[in-house]
Scaffold this active site. Structure first.
Site, PDB file in Angstrom:
ATOM      1  N   GLU A 154       0.701  -1.306  -0.014  1.00 55.30           N
ATOM      2  CA  GLU A 154      -0.175  -0.054   0.012  1.00 55.30           C
ATOM      3  C   GLU A 154       0.822   1.407  -0.080  1.00 55.30           C
ATOM      4  O   GLU A 154       0.765   2.166   1.090  1.00 55.30           O
ATOM      5  CB  GLU A 154      -0.930  -0.069   1.040  1.00 55.30           C
ATOM      6  CG  GLU A 154      -2.016  -1.058   1.157  1.00 55.30           C
ATOM      7  CD  GLU A 154      -2.916  -1.024   2.229  1.00 55.30           C
ATOM      8  OE1 GLU A 154      -2.496  -0.322   3.077  1.00 55.30           O
ATOM      9  OE2 GLU A 154      -3.969  -1.402   2.323  1.00 55.30           O
ATOM     10  N   GLU A 307      -6.676  -7.906   0.080  1.00 49.67           N
ATOM     11  CA  GLU A 307      -7.009  -8.027   1.373  1.00 49.67           C
ATOM     12  C   GLU A 307      -8.401  -7.365   1.576  1.00 49.67           C
ATOM     13  O   GLU A 307      -8.839  -6.652   1.138  1.00 49.67           O
ATOM     14  CB  GLU A 307      -6.105  -7.044   2.230  1.00 49.67           C
ATOM     15  CG  GLU A 307      -4.637  -7.363   2.329  1.00 49.67           C
ATOM     16  CD  GLU A 307      -3.894  -6.119   3.194  1.00 49.67           C
ATOM     17  OE1 GLU A 307      -4.623  -5.427   3.763  1.00 49.67           O
ATOM     18  OE2 GLU A 307      -2.693  -5.876   2.764  1.00 49.67           O
ATOM     19  N   HIS A 358      -7.019  -6.208  15.190  1.00 52.11           N
ATOM     20  CA  HIS A 358      -7.512  -6.114  13.782  1.00 52.11           C
ATOM     21  C   HIS A 358      -7.987  -7.653  13.427  1.00 52.11           C
ATOM     22  O   HIS A 358      -7.342  -8.616  13.804  1.00 52.11           O
ATOM     23  CB  HIS A 358      -6.477  -5.817  12.741  1.00 52.11           C
ATOM     24  CG  HIS A 358      -7.117  -5.634  11.435  1.00 52.11           C
ATOM     25  ND1 HIS A 358      -7.424  -6.979  10.573  1.00 52.11           N
ATOM     26  CD2 HIS A 358      -7.458  -4.733  10.827  1.00 52.11           C
ATOM     27  CE1 HIS A 358      -7.795  -6.179   9.638  1.00 52.11           C
ATOM     28  NE2 HIS A 358      -7.775  -5.196   9.594  1.00 52.11           N
TER      29      HIS A 358
HETATM   30  C1  GAL Z   1      -4.217  -2.840   5.277  1.00 53.77           C
HETATM   31  C2  GAL Z   1      -2.853  -3.108   5.362  1.00 53.77           C
HETATM   32  C3  GAL Z   1      -2.575  -4.163   6.425  1.00 53.77           C
HETATM   33  C4  GAL Z   1      -3.541  -3.830   7.400  1.00 53.77           C
HETATM   34  C5  GAL Z   1      -4.717  -3.648   7.249  1.00 53.77           C
HETATM   35  C6  GAL Z   1      -5.703  -3.330   8.445  1.00 53.77           C
HETATM   36  O1  GAL Z   1      -4.332  -1.552   4.624  1.00 53.77           O
HETATM   37  O2  GAL Z   1      -2.242  -3.657   4.319  1.00 53.77           O
HETATM   38  O3  GAL Z   1      -1.199  -4.472   6.606  1.00 53.77           O
HETATM   39  O4  GAL Z   1      -2.811  -3.021   8.349  1.00 53.77           O
HETATM   40  O5  GAL Z   1      -4.959  -2.811   6.434  1.00 53.77           O
HETATM   41  O6  GAL Z   1      -7.040  -3.132   8.194  1.00 53.77           O
END
Ligand code: GAL
Length: 661
Positions: A154, A307, A358
């Site tokens: 990202e 993701e 998370h």
């Molecule tokens: C994404 C990131 C991950 C994690 C995730 C949490 O944006 O690539 O590493 O932080 O968010 O939502």
């Protein structure tokens, strides 16, 4: 160009997520193998944040631990998307290269302690990133577990340091050619900003009040190009050793630091991270919004959801749970729109570290949990969709999206603080989603002839080429809806003179806007067709267009608010105010219907989202998601890949992937 397709390698669609085994012990790894098998995991992203372990001191690599994990995963039948760890430089790097730490617009140099703390213009960072990418590729190019490469994570860290300033000046020289041209483009005659030498030009650092809009947009363009150069450097270092697909994961939906059209052309497989911030049906609409953008950035080719979460992420000030069934619905929402799988951040919920709450596929509670059971059911579902691999989605409607216009709408000094690029984009897409019309995003300068309807919700900045292209689109038979405050400035962020929007577009719309008239925060208007509007109005006159709805209140009473112009073989519509949600959705739905557009699968109730994926050989699949609370009887029973049998009725909240005849 690589010839390897990820899905060929996997033998189907991808299911899995980020896997960070370095956070766990041998007993957990053993359990991971077993649980991944139970959940149908076939692809994991490894090493995204592992720099400190992989290179514990500058130039000294420690690969043994990674060797062991890749061997173990391979033995367990799990392929690896191997990441370069460059989003999180280790503490030694920070200490050795303090000048490679990013500087905020206020001049504060950030320090180690989080992630994404680096300056992309700092030579030491770029060199260290290229070195570790190259070392990883050299070592693992032939490892049988590795199926693809994942550069960085990202990209988005902005910096305003001296390295950045020097790189910005080089970029400006290249773009503008001379200092005179730069002064002219930025309109530096205003407020005594004329530059007498390149050294005087600075990035948009904190200043007393509004900065220069031209500089601001040029800085955004520069940052995107700088990032792309950094990506290419790593990609090429990997390519020197491996011909597997290389990608980087784009952050969607709301971040806007990169021109993702440009990135889409450089990656082998577009990959996105998508975290809807709302629960319920809004999350489903948001899923479609992200997925349709991903497919569009990929030029219509298949792409990959890299993701997502098993919870929402910060819906305002809290993470909300995904309700039962959402994990499957959101995953299939992406697959429906062209994703070659459904991956998550992350496999196992961390017990320590910044993101320890998370969500993950294996929550803190362990495998005996609702979340893991739903994750495993989703893995099984995705596992049954192998035949969809490589198929694509064909949309006949498009929403125009341009990073330049987005960046430009973030500058200071615009007539209203309620102007919202991203909100307008989502609203246009949502109206089409509600009408169950499958929609692409398109760039204003690209060939639009395949679309029957094009909506331009927020084209504040429109280049000459874009304006000419839109004119040609209407002339050639398209239906175009242009919304307020469009075509107001050119690519230098200078106002269009003689009336808005940009002249060639005005011809297609048959109107001329004379004055922008933002409304007071509490003002509401009623148009002659009874629809309500707020926030914005424009004084315009028709030059060939017919008035479909007029203002009825105040100074503009009797003047056109919504117009329609028959131009060439098509129609140009102009909407000069912000309709309320219902009226706007009705307008967009009516335009879509008039253009002959409807759901991919006709005959279903409005609660059912349907998207068709098509293979090159004519095979088709309909992905259905029932967002309603009633069961839906299908027009005719069809073979459902999810159940492996005929399906006649879709349960409330249910999903199906039907083989079309
Ligand atoms: C994404 C990131 C991950 C994690 C995730 C949490 O944006 O690539 O590493 O932080 O968010 O939502």
């Amino acid at each position: 160009m690589t010839t390897h397709r990820l899905t060929d390698r996997l033998g189907g669609l991808a299911f899995g997520g980020d896997y960070n085994p370095e956070q766990w012990d041998a007993a957990t790894w053993k359990e991971d193998d077993e649980l991944m098998h139970r959940a149908g995991v076939n692809l994991v992203t490894v090493g995204v944040f592992s720099w400190a372990l992989l290179e514990p001191e500058e130039g000294r690599y420690a690969f043994d631990w990674l060797d062991a994990h890749l061997d173990r995963l391979h033995a367990a039948g799990v392929a690896v998307d191997l990441a370069t760890p460059t989003a999180s430089p280790p503490p030694w790097f920070t200490l050795a290269h303090p000048e490679a730490m990013p500087v905020t617009p206020e001049g504060v140099r950030l320090t180690h302690g989080s992630r994404d703390t680096y300056c992309l213009a700092a030579p030491a960072y770029r060199e260290a990133a290229r070195r570790i990418a190259s070392a990883l590729a050299e070592r693992y190019a032939d490892h049988p577990a590795v199926a693809m490469w994942h550069v960085h994570n990202e990209y988005a860290t902005l910096c305003h340091c001296e390295h950045t300033a020097a790189a910005f000046r080089d970029w400006l020289r290249e773009r503008h050619g001379s200092l005179d041209a730069l002064n002219e483009a930025w309109g530096t005659a205003f407020w005594s900003q004329r530059y007498g030498s390149w050294e005087q030009v600075q990035p948009p650092r904190a200043t007393q009040w509004h900065g220069n809009p031209g500089r601001s947009v040029d800085f955004s363009r520069f940052f995107s190009d700088l990032t792309l150069a950094a990506y290419r450097e790593q990609r090429d270092a990997i390519r020197a050793h491996s011909d597997l697909p290389v990608t980087t994961n784009f952050m969607l939906p709301g971040y806007q630091t990169l021109d993702l059209w440009a990135f889409g052309r450089e990656v082998d497989l577009v990959a996105i991270d998508h975290y809807p911030c709302a629960p319920g049906v809004d999350a489903a609409a948001d899923t479609a919004f992200g997925a349709d953008r991903a497919r569009s950035f990929a030029g219509g080719r298949p792409w990959l959801l890299m993701e997502q979460g098993t919870n929402t992420v910060y819906a305002g000030d809290r993470t909300l749970p995904k309700e039962p069934g959402d994990i499957l619905r959101h995953s299939l929402g992406h697959v429906a729109r062209g994703s070659e799988g459904a991956l998550f951040f992350q496999w196992r919920q961390s017990r320590a570290g910044a993101e320890f709450f998370h969500s993950a596929l294996v929550p803190h509670a362990g495998a005996d949990s609702r979340v893991f059971r739903e994750a495993a059911a989703t893995g099984a579902a995705v596992g049954r969709l192998a035949e969809l691999a490589g198929s694509t989605v064909h949309a006949r409607a498009a929403v125009l999206h341009d990073s330049d216009a987005w960046w430009a709408m973030n500058v200071n000094g615009l007539p209203s603080a309620e102007l919202d690029y991203h909100g307008s984009l989502r609203r246009a897409h949502r109206a089409l989603w509600d009408a169950r019309v499958t929609t692409d995003f398109a760039h204003p300068e690209q060939d639009l002839s395949r679309y029957r309807l094009v909506v331009a919700p927020a084209l504040f900045l429109l280049s000459d080429a874009g304006a000419a292209n839109l004119r040609a689109y209407v002339e050639g038979g398209g239906t175009l809806l242009v919304q307020p405050f469009s075509g107001a400035v050119d690519e230098r962020v200078q106002a269009r003179l003689g009336g808005y929007p940009a002249a060639p577009l005005r011809e297609a719309l048959g109107i001329r806007v004379e004055e922008y008239r933002p409304l007071a925060a509490d003002a509401e208007l009623t148009l002659s067709d009874g629809s309500r509007a707020r926030s914005w109005s424009e004084s315009l006159r028709t030059e060939g267009a017919e008035t479909v709805a007029a203002y009825t209140d105040g100074t503009l009473a009797g003047l056109p608010a919504l117009t329609r112009h028959a131009f060439g073989a098509g129609h140009g519509w102009y909407l000069s105010t912000r309709l309320d949600d219902a009226a706007y959705a009705a307008l967009v739905a009516a335009l879509a219907a008039a253009a002959g557009l409807g759901p991919d699968v006709p005959g279903l109730p409005a609660a059912v989202e349907s998207v068709t994926r098509r293979a090159g050989d004519g095979r088709r699949w309909h992905v259905l998601i029932n967002h309603g609370s009633d069961p839906v009887t299908l027009p005719e029973p069809a073979h459902d890949l999810l159940t492996g049998g005929p399906l006649a009725e879709l349960a409330p909240g249910g999903c199906a992937v039907l083989r079309a005849h």
